[in-house]
Scaffold this motif. Structure first.
Motif, short mmCIF file in Angstrom:
data_model
loop_
_atom_site.label_atom_id
_atom_site.label_comp_id
_atom_site.label_asym_id
_atom_site.label_seq_id
_atom_site.Cartn_x
_atom_site.Cartn_y
_atom_site.Cartn_z
N ASN A 34 0.82 -1.22 0.00
CA ASN A 34 0.00 0.00 0.00
C ASN A 34 0.85 1.26 0.00
O ASN A 34 0.43 2.31 -0.49
N ALA A 35 2.06 1.15 0.53
CA ALA A 35 2.97 2.30 0.54
C ALA A 35 3.69 2.48 -0.79
O ALA A 35 4.39 3.47 -0.98
N GLY A 36 3.51 1.52 -1.71
CA GLY A 36 4.09 1.66 -3.05
C GLY A 36 5.34 0.85 -3.30
O GLY A 36 6.00 1.03 -4.33
N PHE A 37 5.71 -0.06 -2.40
CA PHE A 37 6.88 -0.91 -2.62
C PHE A 37 6.53 -2.01 -3.62
O PHE A 37 5.61 -2.79 -3.41
N ASP A 38 7.30 -2.08 -4.70
CA ASP A 38 7.11 -3.12 -5.72
C ASP A 38 8.20 -4.19 -5.66
O ASP A 38 8.26 -5.06 -6.53
N ASP A 66 3.42 -24.08 7.42
CA ASP A 66 2.00 -24.42 7.32
C ASP A 66 1.13 -23.24 6.89
O ASP A 66 -0.01 -23.45 6.48
N ASN A 67 1.65 -22.03 7.01
CA ASN A 67 0.86 -20.85 6.64
C ASN A 67 1.44 -20.10 5.44
O ASN A 67 0.96 -19.02 5.10
N ALA A 68 2.45 -20.67 4.81
CA ALA A 68 3.12 -19.99 3.71
C ALA A 68 2.18 -19.69 2.54
O ALA A 68 2.24 -18.61 1.94
N GLN A 69 1.32 -20.63 2.21
CA GLN A 69 0.42 -20.41 1.07
C GLN A 69 -0.50 -19.23 1.32
O GLN A 69 -0.71 -18.38 0.44
N ALA A 70 -1.05 -19.14 2.52
CA ALA A 70 -1.95 -18.03 2.85
C ALA A 70 -1.21 -16.71 2.83
O ALA A 70 -1.73 -15.69 2.33
N VAL A 71 0.00 -16.69 3.34
CA VAL A 71 0.79 -15.46 3.33
C VAL A 71 1.12 -15.05 1.91
O VAL A 71 1.00 -13.88 1.53
N PHE A 72 1.53 -16.01 1.09
CA PHE A 72 1.86 -15.71 -0.31
C PHE A 72 0.64 -15.16 -1.04
O PHE A 72 0.73 -14.17 -1.78
N ASN A 73 -0.51 -15.79 -0.85
CA ASN A 73 -1.73 -15.35 -1.54
C ASN A 73 -2.18 -13.97 -1.08
O ASN A 73 -2.89 -13.27 -1.82
N SER A 74 -1.79 -13.57 0.13
CA SER A 74 -2.21 -12.26 0.64
C SER A 74 -1.48 -11.12 -0.06
O SER A 74 -1.94 -9.98 -0.01
N ASP A 75 -0.36 -11.40 -0.69
CA ASP A 75 0.43 -10.39 -1.37
C ASP A 75 -0.20 -10.10 -2.73
O ASP A 75 -0.24 -10.97 -3.60
N VAL A 76 -0.69 -8.88 -2.93
CA VAL A 76 -1.37 -8.55 -4.18
C VAL A 76 -0.44 -8.68 -5.38
O VAL A 76 -0.90 -8.90 -6.50
#
Length: 461
Positions: A181-185, A205-215
């Protein structure tokens, strides 16, 4: 018929909306610079990039800027740089971060910048949350914008100890969202909890959810391998869990020994090479607190490799034999792969540097060249040449010398080399500010009797 027309019209409208939505979301998926594609880190041109390097504790040793060139001289393609926003002093502000990025680029290294303030959250004093680490990254954002081809952002080092590790997932997801949201690409690197070793498998165990959260779907997971990873079975099982799900992972830290056990560095390095997984050893020099044995060189001296440094850089599956330079720095020969391992040759015998010959005149375009033989074995040797601009900026340089004992260059990098010997800069390392330096290197052959260091001359324009 009317009903069919209505249905057809609705279908056309739906298709138009779908196309519009697809076009609208494309920029989020088309990350600039380094990015994750099909579970792997690739450069902007699609070339896979596999990290081979080490960490440098810059925040505590800010005068050791020569470490960047020295790390590169041993074949590394990546350096992980320790930064602080205030837990330790001095603070690494905008100007310092900008200088670090410049040093990485000048030495053809990909830069993984990490905030160390989060280390051991929940078990230390004055440790930072990941949210506070994001505040730090936003404070230095002006030094990082536009550097997406060269820089990855490691949000926070080992951001949880062994307490309340369940909080890692939400804290990491929130931190990624704030950065986007701050503009880091940039590609974002996230460390595991449990002091980076994830023995409770929270990150796994939570890597997939974390990865998917990244737009941008541009998150890279980092596991630190010390005493928890002391068997081949544990190492393979952990890496398998990411590869089978096509999730990107690097070994962001590891050592050959540790206070919590004896990591299996041979399997770590062999499996990283076999799988195309990046690895970064810990650490270049300056360790304290009982882990001084993790220094790879003694007192920041590139000519004094420790046993761990020899293993990491020159051993089987080591940096020198498996590292490939990022294509963003050009297509010249990669760092050397032909140097023998310790099992194949005597230990390196560093030779003293030969001082340069040209003394810069104030205000004129001039340069000096310093020759250092860094390694020698039966029939072969390696050397680096450091080019330093004089009191005025230069746009190009040329180094020449004549061999005294019939030596020959067999492979080179970071310069164009012809004859015996004429070396000129590459497009990316010819422009040097006053007093700035660039280093190029080569492998050579010799007669096993005499290997006199040459006296290089340097001219600039």
């Amino acid at each position: 018929m009317k009903a069919r027309l209505i249905i057809a019209s609705l279908s056309a409208i739906a298709m138009t909306l779908l196309v519009s939505v697809f076009v609208a979301i494309q920029p989020a998926q088309a990350a600039v610079g380094l990015r994750i594609t099909n579970g792997r880190l690739v450069e902007a041109n699609g070339t896979p990039f596999v990290m081979r390097g080490t960490s440098h504790a810059h925040v505590w040793y800010q005068s050791q800027t020569s470490s960047f060139a020295n790390i590169k001289s041993l074949g590394a393609n990546t350096v992980r740089v320790v930064l602080s926003g205030g837990r330790w002093t001095p603070i690494n502000g905008v100007s310092d971060v900008a200088n670090i990025v410049s040093l990485c680029k000048a030495n053809r290294l990909i830069c993984v910048l990490e905030n160390h303030d989060t280390t051991g959250f929940g078990e230390q004093q004055n440790e930072w949350t990941l949210d506070r680490a994001v505040d730090y990254w936003i404070s230095v954002q002006s030094a990082l914008t536009g550097q997406e081809n060269y820089v990855l952002i490691n949000i926070g080092n080992e951001p949880y100890g062994n307490n309340n590790v369940a909080g890692w997932t939400q804290a990491t997801t929130n931190a990624i969202a704030r950065l986007r949201n701050a503009g880091f690409d940039h590609t974002i690197v996230v460390d595991a909890p449990n002091w980076g070793q994830d023995w409770q498998f929270t990150m796994r165990d939570n890597a997939q959810a974390v990865f998917n959260s990244d737009v941008d779907r541009n998150t890279l997971f980092s596991i630190h391998m010390y005493g928890v990873f002391d068997t081949a079975a544990e190492i393979n099982a952990y890496l398998d869990s990411f590869r089978t799900r096509n999730l990107p992972i690097i070994i962001g830290e590891f050592g050959f020994n540790h206070s919590d056990g004896n990591p299996d560095e041979d399997t770590i390095m062999a499996q990283a090479v076999a799988r195309g997984v990046g690895y970064l050893g810990w650490s270049w020099s300056g360790n304290g607190g009982g882990v001084e044995y993790l220094d790879q060189v003694t007192s920041f001296n590139v000519n004094q490799l420790t046993s761990w440094g020899q293993r990491l850089f020159n051993g089987a599956n080591g940096i020198r034999s498996t590292s490939v330079q990022a294509t963003i720095y050009g297509n010249q020969s990669p760092p050397p792969t032909g140097s023998p391992s310790p099992s194949q040759s005597p230990s390196p015998r560093p030779s003293p540097s030969v001082s340069p010959t040209l003394s810069p005149t104030s205000g004129t375009k001039a340069c000096t060249a310093t020759y250092t033989r860094t390694n020698q074995w039966q029939g072969g040797f390696q050397a680096d040449v450091k080019v330093t601009a004089g009191s005025a900026a230069i746009s190009s340089w040329r180094v020449t010398w004549t061999w005294a004992n019939g030596q020959a260059i067999t492979q080179f990098w970071s310069a164009n080399v012809t004859g015996s010997v004429v070396a000129t800069n590459m497009p990316y390392n010819g422009s040097l500010g006053a007093g700035q330096s660039a280093t190029w290197g080569f492998l050579g052959s010799w007669n096993n009797a005499t290997n006199t260091n040459p006296t290089p001359s340097c001219t600039a324009s």
